[in-house]
Design an enzyme around this catalytic site. Structure first.
Site, PDB file in Angstrom:
ATOM      1  N   LYS A 169      56.079  28.830  15.559  1.00  0.00           N
ATOM      2  CA  LYS A 169      55.413  29.459  16.698  1.00  0.00           C
ATOM      3  C   LYS A 169      54.291  28.570  17.228  1.00  0.00           C
ATOM      4  O   LYS A 169      54.111  28.434  18.450  1.00  0.00           O
ATOM      5  CB  LYS A 169      54.845  30.823  16.287  1.00  0.00           C
ATOM      6  CG  LYS A 169      54.041  31.550  17.376  1.00  0.00           C
ATOM      7  CD  LYS A 169      54.901  31.997  18.533  1.00  0.00           C
ATOM      8  CE  LYS A 169      54.078  32.590  19.674  1.00  0.00           C
ATOM      9  NZ  LYS A 169      53.323  33.805  19.314  1.00  0.00           N
ATOM     10  N   LYS A 237      42.443  30.524  21.246  1.00  0.00           N
ATOM     11  CA  LYS A 237      42.595  30.859  19.826  1.00  0.00           C
ATOM     12  C   LYS A 237      43.815  30.186  19.233  1.00  0.00           C
ATOM     13  O   LYS A 237      43.774  29.613  18.132  1.00  0.00           O
ATOM     14  CB  LYS A 237      42.689  32.381  19.672  1.00  0.00           C
ATOM     15  CG  LYS A 237      42.848  32.879  18.233  1.00  0.00           C
ATOM     16  CD  LYS A 237      44.298  33.051  17.778  1.00  0.00           C
ATOM     17  CE  LYS A 237      45.045  34.114  18.554  1.00  0.00           C
ATOM     18  NZ  LYS A 237      46.404  34.358  17.973  1.00  0.00           N
TER      19      LYS A 237
END
Length: 294
Positions: A169, A237
């Site tokens: 991911k 983030k």
């Protein structure tokens, strides 16, 4: 596996994913730090992650940060406090792979299994149930969760042991986040050169500069639509995760580090909760042009 399923985190991704499970007939026990979100879900509501775990055999966690995942999985009111041996934690949040492995070890000591299963596709595909589910973990545990994955997504990739789903991911996210900054730069350059932004979009879309980021981001920019599919804060983030992960592995990632500063500049402009496409505003301000179509 039948029975109730726990679901913790009802944000931009988790909310529609939970609704798809409910519509498919899966009874949920839900929890979110924001009670307004639980009020919008037709499901049993638990006061804490601990209470969720006490009521189910499988719990999905899709919170925003590594710290939140650590709190709901292993904190004082976390899943670990009430889950019975044999319980499965399905961590679908995009968090630090090393932290995920540490959490799995804590859970395993109490007979609780964990897999990581982050998703890709954005809020649109979360709503339609067409997400890609990228899974890391023991194959036997993954098989026990396939019934849930097939509702939330239209393709599941089992890419290796626990932590591998998150690693995959982060690789994917790094590409789209770097590319989004390149998209913004290119659009501003073209408009500054006097080109029509809609024409730029149409030409690049069918040319070698086209990409998923181009097709996803540019229509939003042309429409001035920055309602978040994924916020600037989340992009920042994720890039923090990507660059920290690369450092742990000893891998240089130049573009991820440089483009992260563009997201930081956007945050400094107060664009935190706007869609990731809003990074274009940084370049618009620097170049003195506006890309938005007429």
């Amino acid at each position: 596996m039948a029975g109730k399923v726990g679901f913790i985190g009802l944000g931009a991704m988790g909310g529609p994913m939970a609704r798809n499970l409910i519509e498919a007939g899966v009874p949920l026990v839900v929890n979110d730090i924001d009670t307004a979100k639980t009020a919008k879900i037709n499901a049993e509501v638990a006061k804490s992650a601990k209470d969720v775990a006490a009521a189910v055999d499988r719990t999905i966690v899709i919170v925003e940060t590594t710290e939140q995942a650590q709190a709901v999985i292993a904190g004082p009111d976390g899943i670990i406090q009430a889950a019975k041996p044999g319980h499965i934690v399905i961590c679908m949040a995009t968090i630090d792979p090393f932290a995920a492995r540490a959490l799995a070890e804590q859970l395993a000591a109490k007979g609780i299994a964990m897999i990581d299963a982050p998703v890709s596709g954005g809020t649109g595909r979360a709503q339609s149930g067409d997400l890609s589910v990228i899974v890391g973990g023991d194959a036997a545990i993954v098989a026990k969760c396939e019934d849930l994955f097939t509702v939330m997504g239209n393709r599941t990739f089992h890419v290796g042991p626990l932590g591998s789903g998150l690693a995959m991911k982060l690789v994917n996210n790094m590409l789209v986040q770097v590319n989004t900054v390149a998209v913004a730069e290119a659009l501003v350059l073209g408009v500054k050169a006097g080109l029509d932004p809609q024409t730029i979009y149409e030409v690049v879309k069918v040319s070698t500069g086209g990409s998923a980021a181009w097709e996803l981001r540019v229509p939003r920019i042309l429409a001035g639509d920055y309602v978040p599919g994924g916020t600037i804060d989340i992009s920042y983030k994720d890039q923090e995760l990507e660059t920290a992960f690369a450092k742990r592995l000893g891998v240089p990632v130049l573009l991820a580090n440089v483009t992260q500063q563009v997201y930081q500049m956007a945050r400094a402009q107060g664009l935190n909760k706007q869609d990731g496409a809003a990074v274009v505003k940084v370049f618009e301000q620097l170049a003195g042009v506006t890309v938005k179509g007429s």
